[in-house]
Write a protein that holds these residues in place. Structure first.
Motif, PDB file in Angstrom:
ATOM      1  N   GLY A 142       0.815  -1.213   0.000  1.00 59.07           N
ATOM      2  CA  GLY A 142       0.000   0.000   0.000  1.00 59.07           C
ATOM      3  C   GLY A 142       0.849   1.263   0.000  1.00 59.07           C
ATOM      4  N   THR A 143       0.158   2.374  -0.177  1.00 52.76           N
ATOM      5  CA  THR A 143       0.818   3.673  -0.104  1.00 52.76           C
ATOM      6  C   THR A 143       1.362   3.903   1.303  1.00 52.76           C
ATOM      7  OG1 THR A 143      -0.964   4.362  -1.574  1.00 52.76           O
ATOM      8  CG2 THR A 143       0.462   6.088  -0.745  1.00 52.76           C
ATOM      9  N   SER A 144       0.672   3.335   2.293  1.00 51.21           N
ATOM     10  CA  SER A 144       1.069   3.548   3.691  1.00 51.21           C
ATOM     11  C   SER A 144       2.512   3.132   3.932  1.00 51.21           C
ATOM     12  CB  SER A 144       0.168   2.744   4.628  1.00 51.21           C
ATOM     13  OG  SER A 144      -1.180   3.041   4.381  1.00 51.21           O
ATOM     14  N   ILE A 151       4.919   5.551   2.265  1.00 48.30           N
ATOM     15  CA  ILE A 151       5.053   6.795   3.035  1.00 48.30           C
ATOM     16  C   ILE A 151       6.042   6.569   4.190  1.00 48.30           C
ATOM     17  CG2 ILE A 151       3.819   8.353   4.613  1.00 48.30           C
ATOM     18  CD1 ILE A 151       1.301   7.883   2.819  1.00 48.30           C
ATOM     19  N   TYR A 194      -3.575  14.498   5.560  1.00 45.54           N
ATOM     20  CA  TYR A 194      -3.920  13.094   5.715  1.00 45.54           C
ATOM     21  C   TYR A 194      -3.100  12.588   6.911  1.00 45.54           C
ATOM     22  CZ  TYR A 194      -4.268   8.134   4.772  1.00 45.54           C
ATOM     23  OH  TYR A 194      -4.486   6.795   4.897  1.00 45.54           O
ATOM     24  N   ILE A 199      -0.239  16.190  -1.760  1.00 40.30           N
ATOM     25  CA  ILE A 199      -1.318  15.202  -1.915  1.00 40.30           C
ATOM     26  C   ILE A 199      -2.284  15.737  -2.975  1.00 40.30           C
ATOM     27  CG2 ILE A 199      -3.110  13.856  -0.774  1.00 40.30           C
ATOM     28  CD1 ILE A 199      -1.696  14.402   1.893  1.00 40.30           C
ATOM     29  N   ASN A 225      -6.920  14.186  -0.269  1.00 36.40           N
ATOM     30  CA  ASN A 225      -7.757  13.752   0.843  1.00 36.40           C
ATOM     31  C   ASN A 225      -7.309  14.619   2.020  1.00 36.40           C
ATOM     32  OD1 ASN A 225      -9.151  12.431   2.853  1.00 36.40           O
ATOM     33  ND2 ASN A 225      -7.918  10.566   2.813  1.00 36.40           N
ATOM     34  N   ASP A 274       1.943  12.151  -3.308  1.00 33.91           N
ATOM     35  CA  ASP A 274       0.912  11.160  -2.977  1.00 33.91           C
ATOM     36  C   ASP A 274      -0.188  11.296  -4.023  1.00 33.91           C
ATOM     37  OD1 ASP A 274      -1.280   9.773  -1.942  1.00 33.91           O
ATOM     38  OD2 ASP A 274      -0.704  10.166   0.137  1.00 33.91           O
ATOM     39  N   VAL A 333      -2.417   8.850  -4.871  1.00 35.25           N
ATOM     40  CA  VAL A 333      -3.207   7.635  -4.711  1.00 35.25           C
ATOM     41  C   VAL A 333      -4.565   7.749  -5.430  1.00 35.25           C
ATOM     42  CG1 VAL A 333      -4.193   8.231  -2.449  1.00 35.25           C
ATOM     43  CG2 VAL A 333      -3.704   5.891  -2.952  1.00 35.25           C
ATOM     44  N   TYR A 334      -5.077   8.990  -5.589  1.00 34.59           N
ATOM     45  CA  TYR A 334      -6.361   9.175  -6.280  1.00 34.59           C
ATOM     46  C   TYR A 334      -6.176   9.720  -7.698  1.00 34.59           C
ATOM     47  CZ  TYR A 334      -7.842   8.521  -1.534  1.00 34.59           C
ATOM     48  OH  TYR A 334      -8.014   7.985  -0.279  1.00 34.59           O
ATOM     49  N   TYR A 358     -14.201  12.669  -1.631  1.00 35.95           N
ATOM     50  CA  TYR A 358     -14.152  13.443  -0.393  1.00 35.95           C
ATOM     51  C   TYR A 358     -14.664  14.863  -0.613  1.00 35.95           C
ATOM     52  CZ  TYR A 358     -10.783   9.801   0.817  1.00 35.95           C
ATOM     53  OH  TYR A 358     -10.163   8.605   1.040  1.00 35.95           O
TER      54      TYR A 358
HETATM   55  C1  LIG Z   1      -4.003  10.645   0.605  1.00 35.42           C
HETATM   56  C2  LIG Z   1      -3.851   9.214   0.986  1.00 35.42           C
HETATM   57  N1  LIG Z   1      -2.634   8.654   0.966  1.00 35.42           N
HETATM   58  C3  LIG Z   1      -2.447   7.355   1.310  1.00 35.42           C
HETATM   59  C4  LIG Z   1      -3.498   6.556   1.716  1.00 35.42           C
HETATM   60  C5  LIG Z   1      -3.216   5.129   2.119  1.00 35.42           C
HETATM   61  O1  LIG Z   1      -3.201   4.350   1.000  1.00 35.42           O
HETATM   62  P1  LIG Z   1      -2.980   2.755   1.045  1.00 35.42           P
HETATM   63  O2  LIG Z   1      -4.327   2.160   1.302  1.00 35.42           O
HETATM   64  O3  LIG Z   1      -2.496   2.447  -0.341  1.00 35.42           O
HETATM   65  O4  LIG Z   1      -1.992   2.451   2.103  1.00 35.42           O
HETATM   66  C6  LIG Z   1      -4.791   7.076   1.766  1.00 35.42           C
HETATM   67  C7  LIG Z   1      -5.943   6.257   2.212  1.00 35.42           C
HETATM   68  O5  LIG Z   1      -7.008   6.749   2.527  1.00 35.42           O
HETATM   69  C8  LIG Z   1      -4.973   8.444   1.400  1.00 35.42           C
HETATM   70  O6  LIG Z   1      -6.189   8.999   1.442  1.00 35.42           O
END
Ligand SMILES: Cc1ncc(COP(=O)(O)O)c(C=O)c1O
Length: 303
Positions: free
Chosen positions: A42-44, A47, A68, A114, A118, A146, A148-149, A232
């Protein structure tokens, strides 16, 4: 999984996935070779790795406000400092470049961008993105882009922005085994397969965004910058004196069962009255929800 890809792989990820990701970015105008791609959980995790590579205890990272919250949590874990730069609701939630320049210090190592955003649902125009790039370039900052969207902006995909020191990240990636292998085999198929569903999803989101914008912009005591991406929205309620965003959100939840997140959960001031809405429900359901919210808001504002 039936073919037995159920063990570990090299920590940066399997080759077909890294190649497919690199090809995807090349196709979007950002040349990157597969050996600079790391597949993360994941992005988490990305990061976490990126901030760990960039920050020591004296380091600072510029983070958008509202933010975020994962960024502030990882920065806190590292004992480093998140410094907030303003994004401006009166300018479509775009970064306030003057404020950004004012909060820069010699300890600043990186800037988090971002886009699409979000919690605000904003996308940044090319001029803003270029200004952020030249700011980072001028001050020698790494950019954590970031995106992700990126594929669910209503006016089309957002182009990729930045680059990072992948050598440092590789060392950190080596400090864990790998991202889940069976899922990695889905990446090539996902990136190279049919994406018609994305257009349908974007259209569905756009409709929900329009329902949300219409309903909230006509709700007395509420204002909203129309979202341009993702799912959002961040409206502002003109709170009665002494009330907080959390009072509103909890009151709404208790009275109606509708759950939003108070803006202060994303770092805005509790008295500012921001809240974040996720508008993934069906349009008709959203209309009913906003009707209930409108009744509750009128009562809340009279108190
Ligand atoms: C801006 C942003 N970055 C990262 C994430 C986390 O992404 P991931 O589910 O790929 O870890 C989110 C999830 O809501 C998000 O809104």
């Amino acid at each position: 999984m039936r073919e037995g890809h159920n063990g570990y792989c090299p920590s940066p990820g399997i080759t077909p996935a890294r190649e497919a990701i690199a090809a995807e970015y090349n196709g979007r105008g950002w040349p990157v070779s597969p050996d600079r791609v790391l597949v993360t959980a994941g992005t988490s995790e990305a990061i976490d790795l990126a901030l760990s590579a960039l920050l020591d205890e004296h380091g600072e990272v510029l983070v958008p406000m509202p933010t975020y919250p994962l960024y502030t949590a990882v920065v806190a874990k590292l004992g480093a400092r998140a410094v907030f730069y303003r994004t401006d609701p009166s300018a479509g939630w775009l970064p306030d470049l003057d404020h950004l320049a004012r909060v820069l210090t010699p300890a600043t190592r990186a800037i988090v961008v971002i886009d699409p955003n979000n919690p605000t649902g904003a996308t940044y125009p090319v001029a803003t993105r270029k200004a952020l790039l030249s700011f980072a370039d001028k001050h020698g900052l790494a950019i954590l882009a970031d995106e992700v969207y990126g594929d669910i902006a209503y006016e089309g995909s957002v182009a990729p922005l930045g680059s990072l020191d992948v050598a440092a990240l590789k060392k950190l990636a080596d400090g864990r085994l790998c991202s889940t292998v069976p899922m990695q085999f889905g990446i090539k198929a996902a990136l190279e397969g049919d994406r018609a569903h994305q257009a349908a999803f974007r259209a569905a989101l756009r409709e929900r965004a329009a329902v949300t914008t219409r309903a909230l912009q006509k709700m007395p005591g509420v204002s909203l910058v129309a979202p341009t991406a993702a799912f959002y929205a961040m409206p502002k309620v003109e709170l009665p004196p002494g009330k907080t965003d959390e009072d509103y959100v909890l009151g709404l939840l208790r009275a109606t069962g509708i759950l939003c997140v108070h803006g202060s959960g994303f770092g805005t001031s509790p008295a500012d009255g921001y809240l974040r809405i996720v508008f993934l429900a069906a349009p008709k359901e959203l209309q009913d929800i906003y009707a209930e919210m409108s009744v509750f808001t009128a009562q809340f504002l009279q108190r």
